[in-house]
Scaffold this active site. Sequence first.
Site, PDB file in Angstrom:
ATOM      1  N   TYR A   1      -3.077  46.663 -38.218  1.00 37.24           N
ATOM      2  CA  TYR A   1      -3.664  47.345 -37.252  1.00 37.24           C
ATOM      3  C   TYR A   1      -4.887  48.141 -37.675  1.00 37.24           C
ATOM      4  CZ  TYR A   1      -0.583  45.914 -33.662  1.00 37.24           C
ATOM      5  OH  TYR A   1       0.205  45.451 -32.937  1.00 37.24           O
TER       6      TYR A   1
ATOM      7  N   HIS B   1       4.464  51.271 -34.924  1.00 42.85           N
ATOM      8  CA  HIS B   1       4.349  50.041 -35.346  1.00 42.85           C
ATOM      9  C   HIS B   1       4.961  50.045 -36.587  1.00 42.85           C
ATOM     10  CE1 HIS B   1       1.751  48.190 -32.450  1.00 42.85           C
ATOM     11  NE2 HIS B   1       0.990  49.144 -32.355  1.00 42.85           N
TER      12      HIS B   1
END
Length: 750
Positions: free
Chosen positions: A279, A432
């Site tokens: 990410y 996440h």
Amino acid sequence: MKLHFYILSILLIGLSSCKEEPTSQADLNSQSQHPKLILTAQGVQDIRAQLGNIPIFDNTLKKVKAEIDAEIENGIEVPVPKDYSGGYTHVTHKRNWLVLQKAGVLYQILDDEKYAKYVKDMLMQYEALYKTLPLHPKTRSYARGKLFWQCLNDSNWLVYVSQAYDCVYNYLTEAERDKLETNLFRPFADHISVDSPQFYQRVHNHSTWGNAAVGMIGLVMDDEQLINRALYGIKDLKLDANKKDDDGGFLNKDGKAGFLANIEEPFSPDGYYNEGPYYQRYAMYPFLIFATGLHNVKPELKIFEYKDGVLLKSINALLNLSDADGDFFPLNDGQKGMSYYNNALVTAVDISYYYGEQDQGLLSISEKQDQVLLDDSGLAIALGIKEGKVKPFEKKSINLSDGPDGNQGGVGILRQDDVELVFKYAAQGSSHGHYDKLSFSLYENGEEVIQDYGLARFVNIEQKGGGNYLKENKTWAKQTIAHNTVIQNETSHFNGKYEIGSEHHPDLHYFSSENENIQVVSAKETNAYPGTEMLRTMVIIKDEDLEKPYMLDIMKLTSDKSNQYDFPFYYFGQVLETNFEYQVQETLKTLGDKNGYQHLFLEATAKANDGNSKFSWLNNNKFYTITTATTNRDKILFARIGANDPEFNLRRDPTLILRRKNEKNTLFVSTIESHGSYSPVTESAVNSKSSISELKIVLNTNDYTAIEIITINGNKKLFITANNSASKEAKHTLKINDNSYQWTGAYYFK
């Protein structure tokens, strides 16, 4: 050569006839001069002066020109939105944002009006469509877009299209600009931000894209309101701080929002991004593109100096979070195979070189990427390569702290020859994150030896859940049993609760990489299981008695009650040999019914040896062996992922699990060695046997743990780690079996 003549001929015409070129440096520096965001007016002049003489730039330009010429030939398509990720309308609008950005750049560099007209015509079609659009018909997202099923993709579109608009701004009439800004760009920015605060007012990679989108279109239009909204969030907006979004994150929990908050909170001082490298790679594009726009249009903000220059630091951190092939380590929700060949990393490398300290090692990565940005930074890279400044980008052992202040754990990477050990002792990682404290993965020359599963998702493959996260991401990939760390009583760390996990983090015990022959990282976790302390020390040792560097792993557990501990190794390849007898299951059953155990088939069981248990396997024509200290009370389980998976969403990967029951305090000690090779051509096996004959725990107290490693030639090595006083200055004196040992620092090895 034909391309070069073509470009030069265009240049001669363009330079003699272009009416939009600035006539002075003052004009070049004017905020009203376009382009000004990423590609600048001065950059256009500099690029045109070098065309035909900068190979990597010229080749990139040639490819982009061919791509966009084909798109122009095919015509414009702006369909009414209806699909999820991977569906036709989604893919079409996604392609359009890339095409628009590239066509705008081509117009500036080649001064060919057909590219500007193409951009204008497509933007006018979007203007006509957008003002008729309701929310996207797909309702899954917590923040629906209009062109796309989620505001995130709408933001992607505006980040790229802002650059296209900047490039054709002076080509358009004032009336055309007013039409686009009134009916398309401002409503678009308002929907992303004001209409979608649950998306925009956060510290998250989604919000970073939203902030950048609003800010970049604001920079093009000189709209201070939008620019401030991008930098600082929406002021005086009332949000329910306890309301969750669909990722499990909290909205505006700390009252912070906007681009600057998204720099301040997720990045550690070392540049580690708390959501992990996958990410970070995704977020780096809006971070760096908007920062570049701010640098060029609002230099007084000194954005590349913000938080001690963390944006540029983060690029070095991200590159160090990749293996020998450039693939990012799949920490947290990470898709395997994502690498620095991704376009976002082309942007990162070019911008880092141009706006940073011109690290010549970055040029070697750019050469591997074989493309550059068609802007000022890409020109700098191209000139650096042309002038022979290329040096290798060296990745060494590194410890990257986590948390805004660098005190929330981190990631330690030990590198020795072709071996890379990744030790994750980081914080939760926002929405996440996985429940995998003190987990590790092991690589040899870019190949996984002991793997981290990564995410359960097929990104942009419509047939698999619309290309979005699958339910198995929560039921399997995030659970602790999916990782190479200790699981207590078949329950995930923090009981698999995001709210609890977000409040805690492991702490670094010590990190040492000064000695090229022995490199160590050690960390402690005290909150994953209340009443239990985990201290894991991981070592890469280069020993002349062994063919390659090997790993020593020491996991010390101290608890206030008796527990069952499971300790998995997720290997790849073919089982070769064990020194224990195992029984294969005649009927497959699951290892458990929750916390990820429901996704494991039990394939075989064994009673461990009293002393050492050894397991050898073959993968990628290399031999590997785990040697682990066991007692005959331990069990060894062979398991395989894939149970309770009716849609085949999970990979059928194997694991070896060491199980220890009814223990309060215990110690797991193992080595993993790579040895030898097999040639399918000559059908010959070389050095297929382990070189470690015995692994002994010679001392385990509150203060020290000592491990003896005996090789097949009879040589003995002793590793002692300090479990408490572990500073570099600490002096230690210890007696073991009538032998005295003295040393300074956290560990002893001889």
